[in-house]
Design a protein around this motif. Structure first.
Motif, PDB file in Angstrom:
ATOM      1  N   GLY A   1       7.376 -10.199   6.870  1.00  0.00           N
ATOM      2  CA  GLY A   1       6.337  -9.182   6.714  1.00  0.00           C
ATOM      3  C   GLY A   1       6.661  -7.909   7.459  1.00  0.00           C
ATOM      4  N   VAL A   2       7.106  -8.043   8.700  1.00  0.00           N
ATOM      5  CA  VAL A   2       7.474  -6.862   9.486  1.00  0.00           C
ATOM      6  C   VAL A   2       8.659  -6.154   8.842  1.00  0.00           C
ATOM      7  CG1 VAL A   2       8.368  -6.075  11.716  1.00  0.00           C
ATOM      8  CG2 VAL A   2       6.566  -7.822  11.634  1.00  0.00           C
ATOM      9  N   GLY A   3       9.651  -6.939   8.385  1.00  0.00           N
ATOM     10  CA  GLY A   3      10.843  -6.351   7.782  1.00  0.00           C
ATOM     11  C   GLY A   3      10.552  -5.594   6.490  1.00  0.00           C
ATOM     12  N   ILE A   4       9.739  -6.173   5.615  1.00  0.00           N
ATOM     13  CA  ILE A   4       9.453  -5.516   4.334  1.00  0.00           C
ATOM     14  C   ILE A   4       8.611  -4.265   4.536  1.00  0.00           C
ATOM     15  CG2 ILE A   4       7.326  -6.763   3.738  1.00  0.00           C
ATOM     16  CD1 ILE A   4      10.201  -5.885   1.319  1.00  0.00           C
ATOM     17  N   ASN A   5       7.766  -4.262   5.568  1.00  0.00           N
ATOM     18  CA  ASN A   5       6.977  -3.068   5.862  1.00  0.00           C
ATOM     19  C   ASN A   5       7.867  -1.919   6.323  1.00  0.00           C
ATOM     20  OD1 ASN A   5       4.584  -4.365   5.219  1.00  0.00           O
ATOM     21  ND2 ASN A   5       4.099  -4.905   7.331  1.00  0.00           N
TER      22      ASN A   5
ATOM     23  N   LEU B   1      11.069  -1.615   5.614  1.00  0.00           N
ATOM     24  CA  LEU B   1      11.873  -1.219   4.456  1.00  0.00           C
ATOM     25  C   LEU B   1      11.082  -0.313   3.514  1.00  0.00           C
ATOM     26  CD1 LEU B   1      14.393  -1.450   2.659  1.00  0.00           C
ATOM     27  CD2 LEU B   1      13.394  -3.542   1.689  1.00  0.00           C
ATOM     28  N   ALA B   2       9.831  -0.675   3.237  1.00  0.00           N
ATOM     29  CA  ALA B   2       9.009   0.119   2.317  1.00  0.00           C
ATOM     30  C   ALA B   2       8.742   1.511   2.878  1.00  0.00           C
ATOM     31  CB  ALA B   2       7.690  -0.607   2.046  1.00  0.00           C
ATOM     32  N   LEU B   3       8.488   1.589   4.185  1.00  0.00           N
ATOM     33  CA  LEU B   3       8.254   2.883   4.818  1.00  0.00           C
ATOM     34  C   LEU B   3       9.488   3.771   4.722  1.00  0.00           C
ATOM     35  CD1 LEU B   3       6.346   4.652   6.520  1.00  0.00           C
ATOM     36  CD2 LEU B   3       7.297   3.560   8.550  1.00  0.00           C
ATOM     37  N   GLY B   4      10.662   3.203   5.000  1.00  0.00           N
ATOM     38  CA  GLY B   4      11.889   3.982   4.921  1.00  0.00           C
ATOM     39  C   GLY B   4      12.241   4.374   3.497  1.00  0.00           C
ATOM     40  N   LEU B   5      12.024   3.453   2.551  1.00  0.00           N
ATOM     41  CA  LEU B   5      12.342   3.727   1.147  1.00  0.00           C
ATOM     42  C   LEU B   5      11.493   4.860   0.595  1.00  0.00           C
ATOM     43  CD1 LEU B   5      13.842   2.876  -1.466  1.00  0.00           C
ATOM     44  CD2 LEU B   5      11.937   1.301  -1.902  1.00  0.00           C
ATOM     45  N   THR B   6      10.182   4.787   0.805  1.00  0.00           N
ATOM     46  CA  THR B   6       9.302   5.838   0.281  1.00  0.00           C
ATOM     47  C   THR B   6       9.574   7.178   0.941  1.00  0.00           C
ATOM     48  OG1 THR B   6       7.572   5.126   1.849  1.00  0.00           O
ATOM     49  CG2 THR B   6       7.455   4.253  -0.387  1.00  0.00           C
TER      50      THR B   6
ATOM     51  N   PHE C   1      -2.000  14.201  -2.627  1.00  0.00           N
ATOM     52  CA  PHE C   1      -0.659  14.481  -2.120  1.00  0.00           C
ATOM     53  C   PHE C   1      -0.171  13.271  -1.350  1.00  0.00           C
ATOM     54  CE2 PHE C   1      -3.361  16.175   1.336  1.00  0.00           C
ATOM     55  CZ  PHE C   1      -2.826  15.514   2.432  1.00  0.00           C
ATOM     56  N   PHE C   2       1.125  13.288  -0.984  1.00  0.00           N
ATOM     57  CA  PHE C   2       1.729  12.189  -0.233  1.00  0.00           C
ATOM     58  C   PHE C   2       2.378  12.738   1.018  1.00  0.00           C
ATOM     59  CE2 PHE C   2       5.292   9.464   0.944  1.00  0.00           C
ATOM     60  CZ  PHE C   2       4.699   8.207   0.944  1.00  0.00           C
ATOM     61  N   GLN C   3       2.339  11.941   2.086  1.00  0.00           N
ATOM     62  CA  GLN C   3       3.103  12.267   3.275  1.00  0.00           C
ATOM     63  C   GLN C   3       3.646  10.977   3.871  1.00  0.00           C
ATOM     64  OE1 GLN C   3      -0.120  14.169   5.497  1.00  0.00           O
ATOM     65  NE2 GLN C   3      -0.087  12.486   6.967  1.00  0.00           N
ATOM     66  N   ASP C   4       4.710  11.103   4.651  1.00  0.00           N
ATOM     67  CA  ASP C   4       5.357   9.925   5.224  1.00  0.00           C
ATOM     68  C   ASP C   4       4.354   9.070   5.996  1.00  0.00           C
ATOM     69  OD1 ASP C   4       7.760  10.735   4.218  1.00  0.00           O
ATOM     70  OD2 ASP C   4       8.480  11.633   6.075  1.00  0.00           O
ATOM     71  N   GLY C   5       4.381   7.770   5.711  1.00  0.00           N
ATOM     72  CA  GLY C   5       3.559   6.837   6.467  1.00  0.00           C
ATOM     73  C   GLY C   5       2.068   7.058   6.350  1.00  0.00           C
TER      74      GLY C   5
ATOM     75  N   MET D   1       0.820  -1.210   0.000  1.00  0.00           N
ATOM     76  CA  MET D   1       0.000   0.000   0.000  1.00  0.00           C
ATOM     77  C   MET D   1       0.855   1.262   0.000  1.00  0.00           C
ATOM     78  SD  MET D   1      -3.254  -0.952   2.443  1.00  0.00           S
ATOM     79  CE  MET D   1      -4.225   0.433   1.823  1.00  0.00           C
ATOM     80  N   ILE D   2       1.899   1.318   0.846  1.00  0.00           N
ATOM     81  CA  ILE D   2       2.714   2.532   0.906  1.00  0.00           C
ATOM     82  C   ILE D   2       3.536   2.705  -0.371  1.00  0.00           C
ATOM     83  CG2 ILE D   2       4.699   1.484   2.081  1.00  0.00           C
ATOM     84  CD1 ILE D   2       3.232   4.980   2.761  1.00  0.00           C
ATOM     85  N   ILE D   3       3.988   1.600  -0.947  1.00  0.00           N
ATOM     86  CA  ILE D   3       4.720   1.665  -2.213  1.00  0.00           C
ATOM     87  C   ILE D   3       3.789   2.164  -3.334  1.00  0.00           C
ATOM     88  CG2 ILE D   3       5.718   0.211  -4.038  1.00  0.00           C
ATOM     89  CD1 ILE D   3       7.747   0.658  -1.941  1.00  0.00           C
ATOM     90  N   GLY D   4       2.590   1.615  -3.392  1.00  0.00           N
ATOM     91  CA  GLY D   4       1.634   2.052  -4.409  1.00  0.00           C
ATOM     92  C   GLY D   4       1.233   3.496  -4.228  1.00  0.00           C
ATOM     93  N   ALA D   5       1.043   3.907  -2.972  1.00  0.00           N
ATOM     94  CA  ALA D   5       0.661   5.293  -2.696  1.00  0.00           C
ATOM     95  C   ALA D   5       1.747   6.255  -3.166  1.00  0.00           C
ATOM     96  CB  ALA D   5       0.411   5.472  -1.199  1.00  0.00           C
ATOM     97  N   TYR D   6       3.014   5.931  -2.838  1.00  0.00           N
ATOM     98  CA  TYR D   6       4.074   6.871  -3.201  1.00  0.00           C
ATOM     99  C   TYR D   6       4.340   6.915  -4.703  1.00  0.00           C
ATOM    100  CZ  TYR D   6       8.251   9.382  -3.972  1.00  0.00           C
ATOM    101  OH  TYR D   6       9.133  10.294  -4.490  1.00  0.00           O
ATOM    102  N   PHE D   7       4.545   5.766  -5.324  1.00  0.00           N
ATOM    103  CA  PHE D   7       4.965   5.794  -6.726  1.00  0.00           C
ATOM    104  C   PHE D   7       3.841   6.245  -7.664  1.00  0.00           C
ATOM    105  CE2 PHE D   7       8.413   3.219  -4.984  1.00  0.00           C
ATOM    106  CZ  PHE D   7       9.494   3.852  -5.569  1.00  0.00           C
ATOM    107  N   SER D   8       2.595   6.006  -7.310  1.00  0.00           N
ATOM    108  CA  SER D   8       1.504   6.560  -8.119  1.00  0.00           C
ATOM    109  C   SER D   8       1.531   8.088  -8.033  1.00  0.00           C
ATOM    110  CB  SER D   8       0.156   6.019  -7.636  1.00  0.00           C
ATOM    111  OG  SER D   8      -0.097   6.387  -6.297  1.00  0.00           O
ATOM    112  N   TYR D   9       1.776   8.594  -6.828  1.00  0.00           N
ATOM    113  CA  TYR D   9       1.881  10.043  -6.638  1.00  0.00           C
ATOM    114  C   TYR D   9       3.087  10.619  -7.377  1.00  0.00           C
ATOM    115  CZ  TYR D   9       3.332  14.324  -4.243  1.00  0.00           C
ATOM    116  OH  TYR D   9       3.765  15.592  -3.951  1.00  0.00           O
ATOM    117  N   HIS D  10       4.233   9.976  -7.220  1.00  0.00           N
ATOM    118  CA  HIS D  10       5.475  10.469  -7.829  1.00  0.00           C
ATOM    119  C   HIS D  10       5.341  10.577  -9.352  1.00  0.00           C
ATOM    120  CE1 HIS D  10       9.991  10.831  -7.812  1.00  0.00           C
ATOM    121  NE2 HIS D  10       9.799  10.467  -9.060  1.00  0.00           N
ATOM    122  N   VAL D  11       4.864   9.500  -9.982  1.00  0.00           N
ATOM    123  CA  VAL D  11       4.749   9.496 -11.444  1.00  0.00           C
ATOM    124  C   VAL D  11       3.664  10.459 -11.904  1.00  0.00           C
ATOM    125  CG1 VAL D  11       4.137   8.073 -13.442  1.00  0.00           C
ATOM    126  CG2 VAL D  11       5.672   7.169 -11.678  1.00  0.00           C
TER     127      VAL D  11
END
Length: 305
Positions: free
Chosen positions: A89-93, A95-100, A214-218, A39-49
């Motif tokens: 699952g916890v780790g990838i979440n 990572l995704a939060l920090g990456l975005t 718009f997008f915001q962290d987390g 969800m966070i990856i989709g939220a950010y990259f849809s916004y970015h593009v």
């Protein structure tokens, strides 16, 4: 009242899309806690593009592409390498939060307020407005809500009337029996993770290009976990998932409405409402019949008959 329902449906959309998609992974026997990452990856990259290209359709495609890439990562760690599904699952979440967050801060001047991106248009045309009772409400929603409702019908048909749905359920209930009958457990779980990640990413996109622009962290704020709770609350059934998504979405709309009214109460009290309702709903529903092998890796030849 009408504005409350409009807001509630909009807030139900990301949970509905993510939960219905993750239902395929859960029924195939994969405990996909990484739906929050999707969800966070989709939220950010849809916004970015959408922001840099000016194309909302490009934003949707970016969300799908991000979900596809994440699904491949999920498949490698959860199906191929058979990692612990909770730890992964916890780790990838995280990572995704920090990456975005990192890419967002590198790409935008966040100190000057939220940068708006193009958003999906509302479905405000005659065919929708003429629907009895709900026309005016549905006309204020985006195509992603309609996609979620169509996907709901497709999911009901798949799990109730198709051999593909039967194979998915068989892999989740007893992968060793399914394997002896020629069903590929790995491919079935790959497919479940693919559907889960793509629709999770679309659920995230509904927050940015669908609703807020718009997008915001987390900004997903644990909605991936709420989507998982919706599956449990709905007893792993598509219609149950719909009811749960509506309950959680309406509770979110309620807390926003309470903040606007401006009671002399700390706003944080209202912020916890959706999560409190999630816990209460799980308590009221009680034990849920998850697939027998949900969360358990499959190793051919490990179990006999």
């Amino acid at each position: 009242m009408e504005s409350f329902i409009i807001s509630g449906l909009a807030l139900s959309t990301p949970i509905l899309l993510a939960a219905l998609g993750d239902l395929y992974a859960e029924k195939s026997g994969v405990l996909n806690l990484g739906i929050e990452a999707s969800m966070i990856i989709g939220a950010y990259f849809s916004y970015h593009v959408a922001f840099f290209s000016g194309s909302v359709s490009g934003g949707l495609l970016a969300a799908v592409g991000a979900g596809l890439i994440l699904a491949l990562i999920h498949a490698v760690f959860l199906v191929l390498l058979k990692c612990d599904q909770v730890v992964y699952g916890v780790g990838i979440n995280i990572l995704a939060l920090g990456l975005t967050s990192t890419i967002f801060r590198k790409s935008f001047a966040t100190g000057n307020g939220y940068e708006k991106c193009p958003g999906l248009p509302k479905m405000d045309f005659a065919l929708v407005r003429d629907i009895p009772f709900l026309g005016d409400v549905l006309a204020q929603q985006t195509i992603l809500l309609f996609l979620g409702l169509v996907f709901l019908i497709v999911t009901i048909v798949v799990f109730s009337h198709t051999s593909a749905g039967l194979k998915i359920k068989a892999v989740g209930e007893h992968p060793y029996a399914a394997d002896t009958l020629g069903v590929s457990v790995a491919k079935t779980r790959y497919a479940g993770l693919l559907i889960s990640s793509i629709f999770g990413a679309l659920g995230g996109a509904s927050l940015t290009i669908g609703d807020l622009h718009f997008f915001q962290d987390g900004m997903t704020a644990g909605r991936g976990y709420i989507a998982l709770a919706a599956i449990i609350f709905g007893r792993y059934q598509p219609l149950g998932v719909l009811v749960a998504a509506l309950i959680f979405g309406m509770s979110d709309a309620f807390q926003l409405r309470m903040q606007i009214i401006g009671f002399n109460i700390p706003y944080q009290i209202f912020l916890i409402a959706p999560y409190l309702i999630t816990l209460l709903a799980l308590f009221v529903v009680g034990p849920s019949m998850a697939p027998r092998y949900n969360g358990k890796p499959f190793e051919r030849g490990e179990e006999g008959f």
